[in-house]
Design a protein around this motif. Structure first.
Motif, short mmCIF file in Angstrom:
data_model
loop_
_atom_site.label_atom_id
_atom_site.label_comp_id
_atom_site.label_asym_id
_atom_site.label_seq_id
_atom_site.Cartn_x
_atom_site.Cartn_y
_atom_site.Cartn_z
N ARG A 1 0.83 -1.01 -0.53
CA ARG A 1 0.16 -0.05 0.28
C ARG A 1 1.21 1.29 -0.51
NH1 ARG A 1 -4.40 1.22 4.13
NH2 ARG A 1 -4.53 2.53 2.42
N SER B 1 0.70 4.37 -3.12
CA SER B 1 0.36 5.21 -2.61
C SER B 1 1.96 5.90 -3.02
CB SER B 1 0.59 5.22 -1.01
OG SER B 1 -0.82 4.55 -0.88
N ASN C 1 -5.06 6.88 1.66
CA ASN C 1 -3.22 7.55 1.62
C ASN C 1 -3.24 6.87 2.33
OD1 ASN C 1 -0.84 7.91 0.85
ND2 ASN C 1 -1.64 8.49 -1.86
#
Length: 401
Positions: free
Chosen positions: A245, A249, A297
């Motif tokens: 992630r 991001s 995010n």
């Protein structure tokens, strides 16, 4: 600081379910005991949130928005909370909302507040939603908070639907073009290959390249069909990890056009949540921590945590945002206005509105440009392939003459 979900007993024997920020699990236990609570269950909020999502799935925004709107209407009409939840749980037309209301009513009847019942769900809503509801309950403004949440979630849904709608035409165009190229390479080119091979002078160079591509596609189509599916599955699994992630991001934020758009959209979401929390009486630093939990995010959340750390030691919010440099400049500018006018909540809400408007304008511009650009590029590609085939056919006809 990490965030820990906990369940604890109050002095009167009632069960409390909430989230606490602390440096470690032992620090969280000590913090809860200083508040007069006796914890009997504590776990990392990120890990428990992932587990909850795995057990109960993600709570759809449409369900949460409709629930907040309907519950606000019933509470505004004078119904007690448990009766309002009972009526919503009996709604035959909205089964998802009815299940949500029934689960929340069970928590409320066991002595929990609405915010505590939300935090206890298998698939709880984002932390900023729980924080807003808690602030509304403590400040006696539950109905306005629920109405605000409904409007905020619906605005986010409209923006998401606008993005999806704008992508429909480019996606259809891309799929159609790929099918057209596939038909040419898999059907038309193989039919012409024997004719070109029988030619004494040979096929043109461009036709030879096309035939090589056709033979490669015919020999590799199982790999080309399976490999993207495997790659997508692996990428989806990796993107659910913390490192995945964070990398994705950071990559999205570094893209030339997409990066500023993503930053503006996430910043608008967090600033709107922060504004609502401040308006309902939550102090600045806890409000920033709660608003950061709602960021999709993780880099935006990190930025809010850094700014909150600076504010905690006495730095003004506008100076902390400007010095950090991650959030858009308009956030620092309007935060400074809010500090001078003693209307921080209103000015941060205005910053969120400006960023959301700017994001919508950028999305509209991108989608307006993307369609003709894709049409031109794909037209040139397919046109070049067709012209190559025609030139090969004409060369064979010239030879025959």
């Amino acid at each position: 600081m990490a965030r820990y979900r906990y369940r604890a007993y109050r002095a009167d024997g009632r069960v409390v379910a909430d989230v606490v920020a602390a440096g470690s699990e032992s620090d969280a236990v000590r913090e809860l005991m200083t508040q007069g609570l006796t914890p009997f269950e504590i776990s990392d909020a990120a890990a428990s949130g992932s587990a909850a999502g795995g057990r109960g799935g993600k709570l759809p925004a449409r369900v949460l928005s409709g629930f907040c709107r309907n519950l606000a209407s019933m509470l505004a009409g004078g119904l007690p909370l448990d009766e309002a939840l009972k009526l919503l749980a009996e709604d035959p037309e909205d089964r998802s909302g009815a299940r949500l209301a029934a689960n929340l009513r069970s928590g409320v009847l066991s002595g929990q507040s609405l915010a505590e019942a939300m935090a206890s769900l298998k698939a709880p809503p984002p932390d900023y939603v729980i924080g807003l509801v808690r602030a509304g309950e403590e400040g006696g403004s539950t109905v306005p908070v629920l109405n605000r949440l409904s409007v905020s979630i619906e605005n986010e849904m409209r923006l998401t639907e606008a993005i999806r709608g704008a992508l429909i035409y480019p996606v259809i165009l891309l799929i159609t073009s790929l099918i057209s190229v596939g038909v040419i390479l898999l059907v038309v080119a193989p039919a012409l290959e024997p004719v070109l091979a029988a030619s004494s002078t040979g096929a043109p160079a461009s036709a030879e390249v096309l035939m090589v591509a056709s033979r490669w596609l015919r020999g590799s189509w199982p790999v080309l069909l399976i490999a993207p599916l495997v790659i997508c599955l692996l990428a989806m699994s990796w993107s659910r990890t913390g490192s995945g992630r964070r990398w994705l991001s950071g990559f999205a934020l570094k893209l030339p056009v997409i990066g500023p758009l993503v930053r503006d959209m996430e910043s608008a979401r967090c600033l709107a949540s922060l504004s609502a929390l401040l308006e309902n009486g939550v102090s600045l630093v806890p409000a920033m921590e709660i608003a950061g939990q709602g960021a999709r995010n993780p880099l935006v959340k990190d930025a809010l945590d850094r700014v909150a750390g600076e504010v905690r030691v006495g730095v003004r919010l506008s100076d902390a945002i400007a010095a950090d440099g991650f959030l858009p400049a308009v956030a620092a500018q309007l935060a400074a206005v809010g500090e001078r006018s003693a209307d921080m909540a209103g000015q941060l809400g205005q910053a969120a509105t400006l960023l959301e408007t700017r994001s919508q304008r950028r999305i509209s511009t991108l989608t307006t440009i993307a369609a003709p650009v894709m049409t031109l590029m794909l037209g040139v590609l397919i046109g070049g392939i067709v012209l190559t085939l025609l030139s090969a056919i004409m060369s064979v006809n010239d030879l025959a003459v």
